[in-house]
Design an enzyme around this catalytic site. Structure first.
Site, mmCIF file in Angstrom:
data_model
loop_
_atom_site.group_PDB
_atom_site.id
_atom_site.type_symbol
_atom_site.label_atom_id
_atom_site.label_comp_id
_atom_site.label_asym_id
_atom_site.label_seq_id
_atom_site.Cartn_x
_atom_site.Cartn_y
_atom_site.Cartn_z
ATOM 1 N N ASP A 35 0.807 -1.226 0.000
ATOM 2 C CA ASP A 35 0.000 0.000 0.000
ATOM 3 C C ASP A 35 0.835 1.270 0.000
ATOM 4 O O ASP A 35 0.313 2.358 0.268
ATOM 5 C CB ASP A 35 -0.915 0.004 1.240
ATOM 6 C CG ASP A 35 -1.904 -1.139 1.202
ATOM 7 O OD1 ASP A 35 -2.283 -1.545 0.096
ATOM 8 O OD2 ASP A 35 -2.290 -1.625 2.278
ATOM 9 N N HIS A 356 20.139 15.768 -15.144
ATOM 10 C CA HIS A 356 20.660 15.743 -16.522
ATOM 11 C C HIS A 356 19.509 16.287 -17.353
ATOM 12 O O HIS A 356 18.611 15.560 -17.745
ATOM 13 C CB HIS A 356 21.034 14.329 -16.960
ATOM 14 C CG HIS A 356 22.254 13.815 -16.250
ATOM 15 N ND1 HIS A 356 22.812 12.596 -16.503
ATOM 16 C CD2 HIS A 356 23.028 14.364 -15.286
ATOM 17 C CE1 HIS A 356 23.879 12.414 -15.728
ATOM 18 N NE2 HIS A 356 24.036 13.471 -14.983
ATOM 19 N N GLU A 379 32.258 19.730 -14.360
ATOM 20 C CA GLU A 379 32.600 18.715 -13.382
ATOM 21 C C GLU A 379 33.730 17.788 -13.816
ATOM 22 O O GLU A 379 33.548 16.577 -13.936
ATOM 23 C CB GLU A 379 31.373 17.882 -13.030
ATOM 24 C CG GLU A 379 30.566 17.378 -14.234
ATOM 25 C CD GLU A 379 29.354 16.553 -13.792
ATOM 26 O OE1 GLU A 379 29.561 15.587 -13.032
ATOM 27 O OE2 GLU A 379 28.229 16.879 -14.193
#
Ligand code: GLY
Ligand code: MN
Ligand code: MN
Length: 432
Positions: A35, A356, A379
């Site tokens: 659930d 991204h 990066e």
């Protein structure tokens, strides 16, 4: 709520679709187990155009001389709202989100054939969700079946999401505001992790420091699974277990960013677990930092998306030669991709609603030209896995430094701020 920004985005899309009609459902809820559901996250394209947060919603943009926006959404339901919380309902949604018409989502299938009839083109992305493909196809067939009654179904299908992705590549001021806030909170999270880092802590303790800062500052949470990688774990690019002990004398790489109003920040910092770089760690670190500076210096309107990557690679290759890992002439080593065992990813990606983010990287066959309002990460990294090709003192050092950059009218704004020079990191981490 700033409905103007979303209305302006819809106008930009209406300009593209002309007499056509566009259909865009949001994301479905996903069951986690029994659930329990995964925390709900709206579809990014849908959110970009509507700002509407509930599941079971569909946006229909009806083009033509008097374009109109229709939202289908859940009805008010006192019983369900007792269990699951507030729903806007069609009337509330129309008022708050500035759409022209709103109907219960249960009426979508019966209303759609009439909406489609008479429009020459349909803007919809086939293949994104088989359930929606079937419902839209059924509505098309319902119109086709009424041909003898004079109804005409669209005959041309366009990929709607590709069009929205193109719009999303350049951010408006509302988006940039959200992204700056995500960046400020994320920067504070990285500072907190540096300040609390100690040898012997588990990696997940630093993850918890970031989570704390994100939530206490009002961000929705992490924009993507955070990486907290001590030692050689940093050489595993998508390491997310975050369950090892942080060793004295090693580095830790943290790649984490929060989400604000759906928008991501994406920051990586690498720092010494005990607060002081060894000389070998510092040598590698300074190379990556210089590569990042060279990449950032290449960012300006009109530059190509690949220019910053090329600038970073040149500095990294020179560094790998200085470290004794590669031998040879720099241009030749770049030509042969000799650096790829140690630097195997690109230097950045678009950033926005998706970490991204949406948007092509090539236009026709040319790398995209940077424009004011685009946002991308920078990066660079070096990943020196523990193997025999690497001088012993450098084995297991993995370093990435990642910041988020907005292209401006005349250059680039690095709007993430966590410390990254050796001196600043060591000053922040000093425990006297
Ligand atoms: N955090 C994902 C990336 O840096 O691309
Ligand atoms: Mn990134
Ligand atoms: Mn990242």
């Amino acid at each position: 709520m700033n409905t103007d920004a979303h209305a302006a985005r819809r106008r930009a899309l209406f300009d593209r679709i002309g007499d056509g009609i566009a259909i865009l459902p949001t994301a479905r809820e996903k069951t986690r187990n029994r659930d329990t559901h995964y925390p709900y996250r709206f579809d990014s394209d849908f959110w970009y155009l509507s700002n509407f947060p509930e599941p079971d919603a569909i946006l229909v943009l009806v083009g033509g001389t008097a374009p109109r926006t229709i939202l289908f959404c859940r009805e008010k339901d006192a019983e369900r709202e007792t269990w699951d919380g507030f729903r806007y309902g069609p009337a509330g949604a129309r008022e708050v989100f500035g759409v022209d018409e709103a109907y219960p989502c249960g009426e979508f299938d019966t209303r759609l054939p009439d909406l489609l009839a008479g429009h020459p083109s349909l803007w919809f992305t086939l293949g994104h969700d088989a359930g929606w493909d079937a419902r839209v196809t059924a509505a098309l067939n319902a119109v086709r079946a009424q041909r003898r009654a004079g109804k005409q179904a669209p005959t041309v299908l366009h990929d709607l999401r590709r069009e929205i992705e193109h719009l999303r590549r350049v951010k408006d001021t509302t988006e940039i505001g959200h992204m700056r806030r995500a960046a400020a909170i994320t920067s504070a999270g990285h500072v907190r992790a540096m300040q609390r880092c100690r040898p012997g802590l588990p990696e997940y303790a630093l993850e918890a420091e970031l989570s704390h800062e994100f939530r206490v500052s009002g961000a929705a949470g992490h924009a993507y699974p955070p990486i907290v990688a001590g030692g050689a774990g940093a050489c595993v690019l998508h390491y997310v277990n975050n369950d090892q002990t942080l060793a004295d004398g090693s580095l830790v790489l943290i790649d984490a960013g929060c989400e604000v109003e759906g928008y991501a920040a994406d920051i990586t910092r690498t720092f010494p677990v005990n607060g002081r770089f060894t000389s070998a760690q510092r040598d590698v670190y300074e190379i990556v930092l210089a590569a990042q500076a060279a990449a950032i210096a290449a960012l300006r309107p009109g530059a190509s998306f690949i220019d910053d990557h090329d600038a970073a690679v040149r500095v990294l290759v020179r560094g790998l030669v200085d470290l004794g890992i590669l031998q040879g002439d720099i241009d030749g080593l770049i030509e042969q991709n000799a650096y790829q065992p140690y630097y195997m990813h690109r230097t950045g990606h678009w950033l926005g609603l998706d970490v991204h983010d949406a948007g092509e990287y090539k236009d026709e066959d040319q790398w995209a030209r940077l424009e004011s309002g685009m946002v991308l990460t920078v990066e660079p990294g070096l990943y020196l896995r523990p193997d025999a090709a690497i001088p012993e003192a450098l084995r297991g050092i993995g370093i990435r430094i990642e910041d988020d950059v907005l292209i401006t009218d005349d250059g680039a704004d690095v709007y993430t701020t966590a410390p990254k020079t050796v001196a600043d990191i060591e000053a922040l981490m000093r425990h006297d």
